[in-house]
Design a protein around this motif. Structure first.
Motif, PDB file in Angstrom:
ATOM      1  N   MET A 293       1.217  -0.908  -0.208  1.00 29.76           N
ATOM      2  CA  MET A 293       0.041  -0.231   0.085  1.00 29.76           C
ATOM      3  C   MET A 293       1.141   1.577   0.224  1.00 29.76           C
ATOM      4  O   MET A 293       0.895   2.577   0.614  1.00 29.76           O
ATOM      5  N   ASN A 294       2.507   0.596  -0.523  1.00 32.90           N
ATOM      6  CA  ASN A 294       2.965   1.940  -0.132  1.00 32.90           C
ATOM      7  C   ASN A 294       2.244   3.611  -1.323  1.00 32.90           C
ATOM      8  O   ASN A 294       2.281   4.702  -1.028  1.00 32.90           O
ATOM      9  N   ASP A 295       1.910   3.249  -2.588  1.00 35.35           N
ATOM     10  CA  ASP A 295       1.009   5.066  -2.889  1.00 35.35           C
ATOM     11  C   ASP A 295      -0.026   4.714  -2.351  1.00 35.35           C
ATOM     12  O   ASP A 295      -0.220   6.454  -1.865  1.00 35.35           O
ATOM     13  N   ALA A 296      -0.546   4.060  -1.748  1.00 38.55           N
ATOM     14  CA  ALA A 296      -2.035   4.709  -1.064  1.00 38.55           C
ATOM     15  C   ALA A 296      -1.278   5.371   0.100  1.00 38.55           C
ATOM     16  O   ALA A 296      -2.106   6.846   0.454  1.00 38.55           O
ATOM     17  N   ASN A 297      -0.706   5.111   0.511  1.00 34.74           N
ATOM     18  CA  ASN A 297       0.109   5.985   1.739  1.00 34.74           C
ATOM     19  C   ASN A 297       0.311   7.354   2.046  1.00 34.74           C
ATOM     20  O   ASN A 297       0.234   8.490   2.270  1.00 34.74           O
ATOM     21  N   ILE A 298       2.270   7.483   0.142  1.00 35.38           N
ATOM     22  CA  ILE A 298       2.089   8.708   0.139  1.00 35.38           C
ATOM     23  C   ILE A 298       0.968   9.651  -0.775  1.00 35.38           C
ATOM     24  O   ILE A 298       0.597  10.892  -0.369  1.00 35.38           O
ATOM     25  N   GLN A 299      -0.004   8.945  -0.957  1.00 34.47           N
ATOM     26  CA  GLN A 299      -1.110  10.029  -1.816  1.00 34.47           C
ATOM     27  C   GLN A 299      -1.733  10.238  -0.209  1.00 34.47           C
ATOM     28  O   GLN A 299      -2.478  11.822  -0.423  1.00 34.47           O
ATOM     29  N   ARG A 300      -1.928   9.734   0.876  1.00 37.71           N
ATOM     30  CA  ARG A 300      -2.573  10.262   1.733  1.00 37.71           C
ATOM     31  C   ARG A 300      -1.824  11.268   2.469  1.00 37.71           C
ATOM     32  O   ARG A 300      -2.476  12.486   3.018  1.00 37.71           O
ATOM     33  N   TRP A 301       0.056  10.823   2.441  1.00 39.50           N
ATOM     34  CA  TRP A 301       0.267  12.011   2.888  1.00 39.50           C
ATOM     35  C   TRP A 301       0.324  13.512   2.030  1.00 39.50           C
ATOM     36  O   TRP A 301       0.233  14.555   3.311  1.00 39.50           O
ATOM     37  N   PHE A 302       0.125  13.387   0.847  1.00 40.44           N
ATOM     38  CA  PHE A 302      -0.311  14.387   0.050  1.00 40.44           C
ATOM     39  C   PHE A 302      -0.935  15.433   0.708  1.00 40.44           C
ATOM     40  O   PHE A 302      -1.359  16.770   0.912  1.00 40.44           O
ATOM     41  N   ALA A 303      -2.534  14.413   0.971  1.00 40.31           N
ATOM     42  CA  ALA A 303      -3.601  14.739   1.082  1.00 40.31           C
ATOM     43  C   ALA A 303      -4.078  15.808   2.764  1.00 40.31           C
ATOM     44  O   ALA A 303      -4.693  16.279   2.994  1.00 40.31           O
ATOM     45  N   MET A 304      -2.340  15.195   3.202  1.00 43.20           N
ATOM     46  CA  MET A 304      -2.276  16.058   4.793  1.00 43.20           C
ATOM     47  C   MET A 304      -2.315  17.704   5.087  1.00 43.20           C
ATOM     48  O   MET A 304      -2.365  18.546   5.461  1.00 43.20           O
ATOM     49  N   PHE A 305      -1.824  17.598   3.118  1.00 47.02           N
ATOM     50  CA  PHE A 305      -1.768  19.244   2.983  1.00 47.02           C
ATOM     51  C   PHE A 305      -2.139  20.764   1.546  1.00 47.02           C
ATOM     52  O   PHE A 305      -2.620  19.417   1.641  1.00 47.02           O
ATOM     53  N   THR A 306      -2.021  21.035   2.599  1.00 45.58           N
ATOM     54  CA  THR A 306      -2.493  22.691   1.409  1.00 45.58           C
ATOM     55  C   THR A 306      -1.586  23.235   1.220  1.00 45.58           C
ATOM     56  O   THR A 306      -0.242  23.338   1.352  1.00 45.58           O
ATOM     57  N   GLN A 307      -1.642  23.883   0.081  1.00 46.96           N
ATOM     58  CA  GLN A 307      -0.233  24.548  -0.422  1.00 46.96           C
ATOM     59  C   GLN A 307      -0.620  26.532  -0.189  1.00 46.96           C
ATOM     60  O   GLN A 307      -1.950  26.450  -1.530  1.00 46.96           O
ATOM     61  N   PRO A 308      -0.248  27.141  -0.612  1.00 48.51           N
ATOM     62  CA  PRO A 308      -0.736  28.817  -0.333  1.00 48.51           C
ATOM     63  C   PRO A 308      -1.560  28.825  -1.905  1.00 48.51           C
ATOM     64  O   PRO A 308      -1.995  29.367  -1.819  1.00 48.51           O
ATOM     65  N   ASP A 309      -1.082  28.448  -2.778  1.00 44.59           N
ATOM     66  CA  ASP A 309      -1.165  28.730  -3.981  1.00 44.59           C
ATOM     67  C   ASP A 309      -2.249  27.789  -4.890  1.00 44.59           C
ATOM     68  O   ASP A 309      -2.481  28.523  -5.801  1.00 44.59           O
ATOM     69  N   GLY A 310      -2.627  26.690  -3.559  1.00 48.32           N
ATOM     70  CA  GLY A 310      -3.818  25.435  -4.273  1.00 48.32           C
ATOM     71  C   GLY A 310      -2.906  25.234  -5.469  1.00 48.32           C
ATOM     72  O   GLY A 310      -3.946  24.227  -5.621  1.00 48.32           O
ATOM     73  N   ARG A 311      -1.696  24.623  -5.227  1.00 52.86           N
ATOM     74  CA  ARG A 311      -0.788  23.426  -6.547  1.00 52.86           C
ATOM     75  C   ARG A 311      -1.095  22.185  -5.475  1.00 52.86           C
ATOM     76  O   ARG A 311      -1.723  22.329  -4.249  1.00 52.86           O
ATOM     77  N   PRO A 312      -1.865  21.588  -6.613  1.00 56.05           N
ATOM     78  CA  PRO A 312      -1.700  19.879  -5.916  1.00 56.05           C
ATOM     79  C   PRO A 312      -0.251  19.842  -4.789  1.00 56.05           C
ATOM     80  O   PRO A 312       0.512  19.932  -5.066  1.00 56.05           O
ATOM     81  N   THR A 313      -0.403  19.481  -4.230  1.00 50.84           N
ATOM     82  CA  THR A 313       0.819  19.086  -2.955  1.00 50.84           C
ATOM     83  C   THR A 313       2.101  18.384  -3.627  1.00 50.84           C
ATOM     84  O   THR A 313       3.155  18.584  -3.325  1.00 50.84           O
ATOM     85  N   ALA A 314       1.876  17.324  -4.284  1.00 51.62           N
ATOM     86  CA  ALA A 314       2.282  16.327  -4.879  1.00 51.62           C
ATOM     87  C   ALA A 314       3.601  17.849  -5.891  1.00 51.62           C
ATOM     88  O   ALA A 314       4.402  16.781  -6.794  1.00 51.62           O
ATOM     89  N   GLU A 315       2.746  18.683  -6.593  1.00 53.55           N
ATOM     90  CA  GLU A 315       3.820  19.552  -6.981  1.00 53.55           C
ATOM     91  C   GLU A 315       5.253  19.852  -6.617  1.00 53.55           C
ATOM     92  O   GLU A 315       6.059  20.527  -7.410  1.00 53.55           O
ATOM     93  N   ARG A 316       4.469  20.246  -5.317  1.00 54.80           N
ATOM     94  CA  ARG A 316       5.503  20.965  -4.459  1.00 54.80           C
ATOM     95  C   ARG A 316       6.987  19.229  -3.981  1.00 54.80           C
ATOM     96  O   ARG A 316       7.562  20.185  -3.304  1.00 54.80           O
TER      97      ARG A 316
END
Length: 227
Positions: free
Chosen positions: A123-146
């Protein structure tokens, strides 16, 4: 100023096929429920490859961190703490915990949380996606892009590390509301051992994590795979 510390028709109809209910695996502490993770990984955003980290100045103590199937020396400057016990779900308790001290001009210490969840194998990918979902970015970009991502090989065991920065809500889904921690960061590693993944998650203010990042990467590279 004081120097900074070192640093997942008619024909009878057939009876419905019987299926075995699947249970949701236990999740690491401080993670949102798995239902909050995206059902499919984003096709428009992906973390970039992490730049090489210079670990030449990192030193180690004689103390070993020993987990199921792996072990490693503890870097100098890591302060061992009692991980405590999750009284409601003892199996979700942390296996180890360390504090990475802040400098005088920094807000707070960083924390290293070590967990082991054999039920989350694959479930590695699911875990990584959940970590991304815990964050928001000031400019509204997807967290994965940062975010950035790196992989290290320890024999047949792969270690995946993601570096995520942004505004984060500790221990809850972003959608649940509440105070956010701005300029926060996690270095989250998955050690994909055959006996089940270990998770090494380092969280704290961005600048503190930056200073300790070489130490974290060095520790991951020093893990020894045991039988």
């Amino acid at each position: 100023a004081t120097p900074a510390p070192r640093a997942p028709g008619s024909t009878p109809s057939k009876a419905p096929a019987q299926t075995t209910p699947t249970s949701t695996p236990a999740l690491p502490p401080d993670h949102p429920p798995i239902s909050s993770a995206p059902t499919t990984p984003s096709t428009t955003a992906a973390p970039e490859q992490m730049e090489e980290v210079d670990t030449s100045d990192v030193t180690f103590t004689d103390t070993q961190l020993t987990l199921t199937g792996i072990s490693a020396p503890i870097p100098a400057g890591w302060i061992s703490e009692s991980p405590g016990m999750n009284s409601q779900a003892p199996g979700m308790s942390r296996k180890a915990q360390f504090r990475l001290p802040k400098a005088d001009n920094e807000a707070e210490d960083a924390v290293v949380a070590v967990t082991h969840f054999p039920g989350m194998k694959g479930m590695n990918d699911a875990n990584i996606q959940r970590w991304f979902a815990m964050f928001t970015q000031p400019d509204g970009r997807p967290t994965a892009e940062r975010a950035t991502k790196a992989s290290y090989q320890l024999g047949q065991v792969t270690v995946t590390l993601v570096d995520i920065t942004g505004s984060m809500q500790r221990g809850q889904r972003i959608a649940s509301g509440g105070a956010m921690m701005d300029d926060h960061r996690i270095l989250a590693a998955i050690v994909d051992h055959p006996k089940g993944p270990h998770f090494i998650k380092v969280s704290g203010p961005t600048e503190v994590i930056e200073r300790w990042k070489p130490s974290v990467v060095a520790a991951l590279k020093r893990f020894k795979v045991n039988p």
